[in-house]
Design a protein around this motif. Structure first.
Motif, PDB file in Angstrom:
ATOM      1  N   ILE A  32      -5.851 -25.013 -23.173  1.00 46.29           N
ATOM      2  CA  ILE A  32      -7.059 -24.778 -22.394  1.00 46.29           C
ATOM      3  C   ILE A  32      -6.708 -24.795 -20.912  1.00 46.29           C
ATOM      4  CG2 ILE A  32      -9.388 -25.608 -21.845  1.00 46.29           C
ATOM      5  CD1 ILE A  32      -9.383 -27.029 -24.560  1.00 46.29           C
ATOM      6  N   GLY A  33      -7.220 -23.821 -20.159  1.00 47.55           N
ATOM      7  CA  GLY A  33      -7.056 -23.782 -18.717  1.00 47.55           C
ATOM      8  C   GLY A  33      -8.389 -23.979 -18.030  1.00 47.55           C
ATOM      9  N   HIS A  34      -8.419 -24.858 -17.025  1.00 50.71           N
ATOM     10  CA  HIS A  34      -9.671 -25.167 -16.313  1.00 50.71           C
ATOM     11  C   HIS A  34      -9.338 -25.308 -14.828  1.00 50.71           C
ATOM     12  CE1 HIS A  34     -13.507 -27.857 -16.015  1.00 50.71           C
ATOM     13  NE2 HIS A  34     -13.835 -26.590 -16.062  1.00 50.71           N
ATOM     14  N   ALA A  35      -9.958 -24.502 -13.970  1.00 52.69           N
ATOM     15  CA  ALA A  35      -9.620 -24.497 -12.543  1.00 52.69           C
ATOM     16  C   ALA A  35     -10.862 -24.247 -11.713  1.00 52.69           C
ATOM     17  CB  ALA A  35      -8.572 -23.434 -12.246  1.00 52.69           C
ATOM     18  N   GLU A  36     -10.958 -24.935 -10.561  1.00 52.71           N
ATOM     19  CA  GLU A  36     -12.111 -24.769  -9.683  1.00 52.71           C
ATOM     20  C   GLU A  36     -11.816 -23.846  -8.512  1.00 52.71           C
ATOM     21  OE1 GLU A  36     -13.328 -28.252  -7.599  1.00 52.71           O
ATOM     22  OE2 GLU A  36     -11.272 -28.887  -7.151  1.00 52.71           O
ATOM     23  N   ALA A  37     -10.606 -23.310  -8.451  1.00 52.67           N
ATOM     24  CA  ALA A  37     -10.244 -22.419  -7.352  1.00 52.67           C
ATOM     25  C   ALA A  37      -9.312 -21.329  -7.864  1.00 52.67           C
ATOM     26  CB  ALA A  37      -9.562 -23.202  -6.224  1.00 52.67           C
ATOM     27  N   GLN A  38      -9.292 -20.203  -7.167  1.00 55.85           N
ATOM     28  CA  GLN A  38      -8.368 -19.133  -7.505  1.00 55.85           C
ATOM     29  C   GLN A  38      -6.942 -19.634  -7.304  1.00 55.85           C
ATOM     30  OE1 GLN A  38      -9.258 -15.371  -5.639  1.00 55.85           O
ATOM     31  NE2 GLN A  38     -11.457 -15.766  -5.689  1.00 55.85           N
ATOM     32  N   LYS A  39      -6.034 -19.141  -8.133  1.00 58.05           N
ATOM     33  CA  LYS A  39      -4.643 -19.576  -8.081  1.00 58.05           C
ATOM     34  C   LYS A  39      -3.749 -18.474  -7.545  1.00 58.05           C
ATOM     35  CE  LYS A  39      -5.461 -23.576 -10.082  1.00 58.05           C
ATOM     36  NZ  LYS A  39      -5.312 -24.854  -9.407  1.00 58.05           N
ATOM     37  N   LEU A  40      -2.639 -18.891  -6.934  1.00 57.91           N
ATOM     38  CA  LEU A  40      -1.651 -17.922  -6.488  1.00 57.91           C
ATOM     39  C   LEU A  40      -0.949 -17.311  -7.691  1.00 57.91           C
ATOM     40  CD1 LEU A  40      -0.045 -19.874  -3.505  1.00 57.91           C
ATOM     41  CD2 LEU A  40      -1.629 -17.950  -3.357  1.00 57.91           C
ATOM     42  N   VAL A  53     -10.917 -15.450 -21.823  1.00 58.82           N
ATOM     43  CA  VAL A  53     -11.648 -15.976 -20.673  1.00 58.82           C
ATOM     44  C   VAL A  53     -13.053 -16.345 -21.135  1.00 58.82           C
ATOM     45  CG1 VAL A  53     -12.646 -15.458 -18.416  1.00 58.82           C
ATOM     46  CG2 VAL A  53     -10.332 -14.707 -18.947  1.00 58.82           C
ATOM     47  N   VAL A  54     -13.401 -17.605 -20.959  1.00 59.33           N
ATOM     48  CA  VAL A  54     -14.728 -18.084 -21.332  1.00 59.33           C
ATOM     49  C   VAL A  54     -15.650 -18.082 -20.113  1.00 59.33           C
ATOM     50  CG1 VAL A  54     -16.012 -20.022 -22.350  1.00 59.33           C
ATOM     51  CG2 VAL A  54     -13.695 -19.496 -23.141  1.00 59.33           C
ATOM     52  N   GLU A  55     -15.084 -18.377 -18.953  1.00 59.41           N
ATOM     53  CA  GLU A  55     -15.833 -18.304 -17.698  1.00 59.41           C
ATOM     54  C   GLU A  55     -14.862 -17.991 -16.575  1.00 59.41           C
ATOM     55  OE1 GLU A  55     -19.694 -20.561 -16.375  1.00 59.41           O
ATOM     56  OE2 GLU A  55     -17.990 -21.899 -16.144  1.00 59.41           O
ATOM     57  N   GLY A  56     -15.239 -17.032 -15.692  1.00 55.49           N
ATOM     58  CA  GLY A  56     -14.367 -16.628 -14.602  1.00 55.49           C
ATOM     59  C   GLY A  56     -13.645 -15.330 -14.915  1.00 55.49           C
ATOM     60  N   ALA A  57     -12.466 -15.158 -14.313  1.00 52.77           N
ATOM     61  CA  ALA A  57     -11.696 -13.926 -14.526  1.00 52.77           C
ATOM     62  C   ALA A  57     -10.233 -14.172 -14.198  1.00 52.77           C
ATOM     63  CB  ALA A  57     -12.242 -12.785 -13.669  1.00 52.77           C
ATOM     64  N   LYS A  58      -9.365 -13.364 -14.814  1.00 51.14           N
ATOM     65  CA  LYS A  58      -7.925 -13.429 -14.572  1.00 51.14           C
ATOM     66  C   LYS A  58      -7.361 -12.026 -14.391  1.00 51.14           C
ATOM     67  CE  LYS A  58      -5.085 -16.341 -16.297  1.00 51.14           C
ATOM     68  NZ  LYS A  58      -4.172 -17.092 -17.197  1.00 51.14           N
ATOM     69  N   GLN A  59      -6.124 -11.998 -13.901  1.00 53.20           N
ATOM     70  CA  GLN A  59      -5.409 -10.736 -13.740  1.00 53.20           C
ATOM     71  C   GLN A  59      -3.939 -10.976 -14.086  1.00 53.20           C
ATOM     72  OE1 GLN A  59      -4.612  -8.804  -9.695  1.00 53.20           O
ATOM     73  NE2 GLN A  59      -6.326  -7.570 -10.447  1.00 53.20           N
ATOM     74  N   LEU A  67      -3.694  -5.674 -15.368  1.00 54.80           N
ATOM     75  CA  LEU A  67      -4.786  -5.849 -16.316  1.00 54.80           C
ATOM     76  C   LEU A  67      -5.735  -6.929 -15.826  1.00 54.80           C
ATOM     77  CD1 LEU A  67      -2.790  -5.778 -19.678  1.00 54.80           C
ATOM     78  CD2 LEU A  67      -4.210  -3.958 -18.750  1.00 54.80           C
ATOM     79  N   ASP A  68      -7.024  -6.600 -15.771  1.00 56.08           N
ATOM     80  CA  ASP A  68      -8.060  -7.566 -15.427  1.00 56.08           C
ATOM     81  C   ASP A  68      -8.849  -7.901 -16.688  1.00 56.08           C
ATOM     82  OD1 ASP A  68      -8.252  -7.810 -12.277  1.00 56.08           O
ATOM     83  OD2 ASP A  68      -7.884  -5.696 -12.712  1.00 56.08           O
ATOM     84  N   TYR A  69      -9.198  -9.160 -16.837  1.00 60.89           N
ATOM     85  CA  TYR A  69     -10.067  -9.519 -17.958  1.00 60.89           C
ATOM     86  C   TYR A  69     -10.962 -10.684 -17.551  1.00 60.89           C
ATOM     87  CZ  TYR A  69      -6.261 -12.855 -19.238  1.00 60.89           C
ATOM     88  OH  TYR A  69      -5.300 -13.822 -19.246  1.00 60.89           O
ATOM     89  N   ALA A  70     -12.188 -10.637 -18.056  1.00 63.08           N
ATOM     90  CA  ALA A  70     -13.207 -11.603 -17.650  1.00 63.08           C
ATOM     91  C   ALA A  70     -13.907 -12.160 -18.878  1.00 63.08           C
ATOM     92  CB  ALA A  70     -14.189 -10.931 -16.692  1.00 63.08           C
ATOM     93  N   GLU A  71     -15.069 -12.767 -18.666  1.00 62.94           N
ATOM     94  CA  GLU A  71     -15.775 -13.491 -19.723  1.00 62.94           C
ATOM     95  C   GLU A  71     -15.999 -12.640 -20.970  1.00 62.94           C
ATOM     96  OE1 GLU A  71     -19.268 -14.807 -17.724  1.00 62.94           O
ATOM     97  OE2 GLU A  71     -18.120 -15.849 -16.183  1.00 62.94           O
ATOM     98  N   GLY A  72     -15.587 -13.157 -22.109  1.00 61.14           N
ATOM     99  CA  GLY A  72     -15.761 -12.455 -23.369  1.00 61.14           C
ATOM    100  C   GLY A  72     -14.652 -11.487 -23.697  1.00 61.14           C
ATOM    101  N   GLU A  73     -13.658 -11.400 -22.821  1.00 64.73           N
ATOM    102  CA  GLU A  73     -12.526 -10.500 -23.060  1.00 64.73           C
ATOM    103  C   GLU A  73     -11.266 -11.316 -23.341  1.00 64.73           C
ATOM    104  OE1 GLU A  73     -13.634  -6.528 -20.512  1.00 64.73           O
ATOM    105  OE2 GLU A  73     -12.676  -8.184 -19.421  1.00 64.73           O
ATOM    106  N   GLY A  74     -10.354 -10.703 -24.082  1.00 66.45           N
ATOM    107  CA  GLY A  74      -9.126 -11.388 -24.439  1.00 66.45           C
ATOM    108  C   GLY A  74      -7.902 -10.574 -24.069  1.00 66.45           C
TER     109      GLY A  74
END
Length: 302
Positions: A32-40, A53-59, A67-74
């Motif tokens: 599980i990953g949990h973060a309150e700020a964007q990461k480098l 991604v359950v909440e937020g977004a990653k790249q 590749l970008d993916y956000a809530e509800g995407e894997g």
């Protein structure tokens, strides 16, 4: 249904000693990953897994592919890749929350063998990383997996069945062709995955690509073509990246001797190591390590 997954994960996190970070769970392969700020952005080895991604977004970057993916995407990783990932949306009000489940190739292969011909779509050997909108069956299975964190004594009985169910729904989804390519023992994706395992097992050793191709039963030409199609780099470049990632880990752990770090990962020249490191990370080893330590310290102080 996604809210149910969020609730199950948050319940588990509520019992941890810290609020944010990367949490290894009692469920095999679940992180599980949990973060309150964007990461480098940072490089990591992405093993065959489904990252949700359950909440937020990653790249994630793989070569020139972004590749970008956000809530509800894997993010589906179908072979072990060295890629660069970053959290792109997170805040104290809405922290990033994600969960990753490692895929068991043996289970996938067993389930795939039971599928009918209509479910075995043409598989591509050229896709190692892809984003998918997750169907309700997959999310429902993930919810039930996450709820096992409350009854860990049930894991030996219930987890194997849920992993098989997750494998089934993934193979039946639009991610199926990529997973089928991975589980076919004689397929190029499976053979490249075996080569990647060899490289990771002893990346400090000098490799001969001809021997690596022969070890996984491929001609040199075919091996080069499929390896680069999946990883976006050559075998030699992949090994170099593994060395640099490990060297950064050594330096981050407190070893300030650049030369010893270089030799520990297989370099014969500290100068060549520093040049490769600078090209890969954008800064020389000592400056990069200092910058990362200052960044970590400022985050802690904040």
């Amino acid at each position: 249904m996604l809210i149910d997954l969020k609730d199950a994960l948050k319940l588990y996190l509520s019992r941890q000693e810290q609020d944010f970070g990367v949490f290894q769970t009692p469920i095999p392969g679940m992180v599980i990953g949990h973060a309150e700020a964007q990461k480098l952005p940072d490089y990591a080895i992405y093993r065959p897994a489904l990252g949700i991604v359950v909440e937020g977004a990653k790249q994630v970057w793989l070569g020139e592919q972004v590749l970008d993916y956000a809530e509800g995407e894997g993010l589906l990783v179908s072979v072990s890749l060295l890629a660069k990932g970053v959290i792109t949306r997170a805040s104290p009000e809405r922290p990033f929350l994600g969960v990753s489940i490692e895929l068991d190739v043996a289970v996938l292969r067993e389930v795939a063998a039971m599928l009918g011909p209509e479910d075995k779509k043409a598989a591509s050997a050229n896709i190692g990383l892809s984003v998918h909108v997750l169907g309700p069956e997959v999310i429902d299975c993930l919810v039930r997996l996450a709820r096992l964190l409350e009854t860990t004594d049930s894991l030996p009985i219930l987890y194997p069945g849920l992993l098989r169910e997750l494998s089934y729904w993934l193979l039946r989804s639009d991610a199926g062709p990529e997973l089928l390519a991975l589980v076919r023992p004689e397929g190029p994706s499976s053979r490249v995955e075996n080569a990647l395992a060899i490289l990771r097992s002893d990346f400090a050793k000098t490799i001969h690509v001809e021997e690596l191709a022969a070890a996984v039963g491929m001609s040199l030409t075919s091996f080069h073509r499929h390896f680069k199609a999946l990883t976006r780099v050559t075998p030699i470049q992949y090994q170099k990246q593994l060395r640099l990632v490990e060297a950064r880990r050594i330096l981050d752990a407190g070893d300030d001797n650049v030369t010893s770090a270089a030799f520990a990962v297989g370099y014969e020249s500290a100068g060549q190591f520093s040049r490769d490191y600078s090209r890969f990370y954008g800064l020389p080893p000592k400056r990069d390590t200092l910058s990362r330590r200052l960044s970590t310290a400022s985050t802690v102080i904040r």
